[in-house]
Enzyme design. Structure first.
Site, PDB file in Angstrom:
ATOM      1  N   MET A 101      17.315  33.487  11.486  1.00 49.62           N
ATOM      2  CA  MET A 101      18.020  32.189  11.939  1.00 49.62           C
ATOM      3  C   MET A 101      17.343  31.014  11.510  1.00 49.62           C
ATOM      4  O   MET A 101      16.351  30.879  11.852  1.00 49.62           O
ATOM      5  CB  MET A 101      18.394  32.385  13.291  1.00 49.62           C
TER       6      MET A 101
ATOM      7  N   TYR B  84      10.165  29.465  21.568  1.00 49.62           N
ATOM      8  CA  TYR B  84      11.110  29.794  20.554  1.00 49.62           C
ATOM      9  C   TYR B  84      12.374  29.764  21.454  1.00 49.62           C
ATOM     10  O   TYR B  84      12.454  30.195  22.610  1.00 49.62           O
ATOM     11  CB  TYR B  84      10.728  30.676  19.673  1.00 49.62           C
ATOM     12  N   GLU B  85      13.449  29.830  20.369  1.00 47.19           N
ATOM     13  CA  GLU B  85      15.008  29.591  20.848  1.00 47.19           C
ATOM     14  C   GLU B  85      15.100  28.668  22.035  1.00 47.19           C
ATOM     15  O   GLU B  85      16.115  28.877  23.000  1.00 47.19           O
ATOM     16  CB  GLU B  85      15.388  31.143  21.465  1.00 47.19           C
ATOM     17  N   GLY B  86      14.465  27.597  21.707  1.00 49.37           N
ATOM     18  CA  GLY B  86      14.409  26.398  22.552  1.00 49.37           C
ATOM     19  C   GLY B  86      13.728  26.516  23.920  1.00 49.37           C
ATOM     20  O   GLY B  86      13.653  27.324  24.664  1.00 49.37           O
TER      21      GLY B  86
ATOM     22  N   ARG C 266      18.688  34.293  22.954  1.00 49.44           N
ATOM     23  CA  ARG C 266      18.061  33.875  24.263  1.00 49.44           C
ATOM     24  C   ARG C 266      18.147  34.853  25.681  1.00 49.44           C
ATOM     25  O   ARG C 266      17.335  34.908  26.284  1.00 49.44           O
ATOM     26  CB  ARG C 266      18.830  32.578  24.825  1.00 49.44           C
TER      27      ARG C 266
END
Length: 591
Positions: free
Chosen positions: A164, A431-433, A292
């Protein structure tokens, strides 16, 4: 001491069969009509065996060796490639993928349990297949038929891994600042040029091809995030030639050393559009939301592995005299150590219930025969996803820290191995926001944007179980008070934000964590009620589960009081002024 990972199969059976009644829920779905408890147990036993005996022995090796970068190529630690080959041969990547794409078509809730165990066994190794299902779901939902025909089965089988590609040096959380460009070609493809950083598995030696999903801008794109498109750029093109994508380096990180975190340079790389031009974020969010949920499961798995090691150490380490003991005793007898271990256990087992409930929601959102109910399940999953990602990863790091504390000074040295879990767990909060962004997204988009409709739907589920919590009356009362506060705060924040628009941003973290505690309290209420009803069948095991439920409400759930106090204070007396030195430093930086 020798470190082992023991899959928590008995607890998974309790969670899935007894509390969530997953076999009955799944059998009501046409796609899973053949699912039963025995099949689910067999899958989890095999998954646990693979995690414990194939992947876990490589954990310390991966941490010690790390990845090697040389002339654009990345070599993974010793044994990683062989373990991945076994993973694919056993069919694990295809577990929850559709049969028409070569998948096994098994429930997502089993995939969730699989990745908790893999993360517990070896977080660094698990990063490589961790994005497979998200990439598969993204391509299945938004890919053109020719792209699906070329890539879906390869991704579902794990033959090709995926990445990603979002982040750039100047654009971390603010994707609107992305600069990577995509130029349309006469044959319908595109040419990508730009640089991406922090790409997990961007280059490695596990598979002969890597499928990069890349956010980029078309020449006529709108400014900001609304102008982004999603494109697929493979490492190896369909004709067998190497594409114009090169790894320019790997990061040297605090943890997850076995995972190659790469910087990638795209130079006129051939790519194909996924979804509609200019709607790349909508397509990418399919992958991001799946990621997430997996990150939340990583938090649970890392906490479980660290707790197991702390418990084993506490059972054998003799130190000083425990209260009531005649001489030295194992530290497990000391109340301070017991509290450390019980807090970890309560957070872990409650979190496992919550992630498995979310896995069931995903199954229901995809396969319920009623379209209205599918939409409701999807909305519930959207609501709880940022809570799972942020709250459970916070807890994962906290539990790893508590586990290290049990070891005392021996935990701070690398020989015991416990410090690796704390280092590995730290990235899950970023990570992932980042968890701060998750909190803002949760409050602004999942709560306030629809006037609390999804929040009240969730709270209605909780209240329905409070009403039936016989034998746990005091615990139910505590949970009901928290539910009432959460509902009241949502209304109060909506009203206050009209005059003070910045206020929601200051209490977003507290609102997310308060919701997380309500969710875990709900799960423990259900677990405690089930333990009470089954107590006679196995007094020791179910009695321990009942006691853990009571301990959770007495010691862990009490955090809701502090969170409620902060939110209440902001609503009644307003935000406290920021220290003037913050403004002064900000002005200096701006100057």
């Amino acid at each position: 001491m020798t470190m082992h990972y023991t899959p928590p199969l008995r607890d998974f059976a309790f969670v899935l069969d007894e509390v969530l009644q997953a076999p009955q829920v799944l059998r009501a779905l046409p796609a899973h009509a053949e699912i039963d408890g025995e099949l689910m147990r067999q899958v989890l036993e095999e998954a646990g065996r693979f995690a414990a005996h194939v992947v876990a022995p490589l954990n310390a090796i991966g941490d010690r060796e790390g990845c090697r970068f040389e002339r654009g190529m990345v070599s993974t630690p010793l044994g990683f490639a062989q373990a991945y080959a076994q993973f694919c041969e056993a069919g694990w990547p295809a577990l929850a993928c559709a049969p028409e794409h070569g998948g096994q078509g098994l429930p997502h809730v089993l995939d969730c349990a699989l990745y908790e165990m893999l993360s517990a066994a070896n977080h660094g190794w698990t990063m490589y297949p961790g994005l497979l299902h998200g990439a598969y779901a993204c391509l299945a939902a938004h890919g053109a038929p020719e792209l699906q025909a070329r890539y879906l089965e390869k991704i579902a089988s794990g033959q090709w891994l995926a990445t990603m590609c979002l982040t750039e040096a100047q654009a971390g959380s603010d994707l609107g600042q992305l600069r990577t460009r995509a130029l349309p070609q006469a044959d319908g493809s595109y040419r990508l040029t730009g640089d991406k950083i922090f790409i997990s598995g961007g280059e490695h030696d596990l598979t002969d091809n890597i499928v990069h999903l890349v956010l980029a801008r078309l020449p006529d794109a709108l400014p900001g995030s609304k102008g982004l498109s999603l494109l697929l750029a493979p490492r190896v093109l369909p004709d067998g030639s190497r594409n114009g994508v090169q790894c320019t380096g790997i990061e040297h990180k605090m943890g997850i050393h076995g995972s190659a975190t790469c910087s990638l340079h795209f130079e006129n790389a051939q790519a194909w559009m996924v979804g509609e031009p200019g709607r790349g974020l909508a397509a990418m969010f399919v992958m991001m939301n799946a990621a997430r949920l997996h990150v939340g499961a990583q938090g649970v798995g890392l906490a479980e592995a660290a707790w197991q090691r702390a418990m084993a150490y506490a059972k054998e380490r003799r130190q000083s005299r425990a209260p009531g003991a005649a001489g030295t005793d194992v530290i497990l007898r000391h109340p301070a150590v017991q509290k450390l271990l019980m807090e970890q256990r309560c957070r872990i087992e409650g979190a496992r219930l919550l992630t498995c409930w979310a896995g069931l929601l995903l199954d229901l959102a995809e396969h319920d025969s009623d379209a209205t109910l599918r939409r409701r399940h999807h909305e519930r999953l959207e609501f709880i996803t940022p809570v799972i990602k942020a709250f459970l990863t916070d807890q994962g790091f906290q539990c790893a820290s508590r586990a290290l504390q049990v070891f005392g000074g021996h935990g701070y040295v690398v020989e015991t191995g416990i410090e690796q879990f704390m280092r590995d767990a730290r990235i899950t909060m970023i990570y992932e926001g980042t968890n701060e962004i998750q909190a803002i997204d949760f409050l602004m988009r999942k709560v306030l944007a629809d006037d609390g409709r999804r929040l009240h739907d969730f709270l209605a589920l909780v209240e329905a179980d409070i009403d039936g919590a016989a034998g746990l009356v005091e615990q139910g009362r505590l949970l009901k008070d928290a539910v009432d506060n959460l509902s009241r705060f949502a209304i109060g924040i909506t009203d206050a934000a009209r005059e003070k628009p910045v206020l929601p941003y200051y209490v977003a973290d507290e609102m997310l964590r308060l919701t997380g505690h309500v969710a875990l309290g709900w799960m423990w209420l259900r677990a405690g009620r089930r333990a009470l009803s089954a107590l006679d069948s196995d007094p020791a095991w179910y009695g321990s589960k009942r006691d853990a439920a009571c301990y959770h409400f007495a010691f862990v759930f009490a955090e809701v009081q502090q969170l409620s106090s902060v939110i209440e204070g902001c609503l009644t007396t307003g935000l406290p002024p920021l220290p003037t030195d913050l403004d002064h430093h900000a002005a200096q930086e701006a100057g």
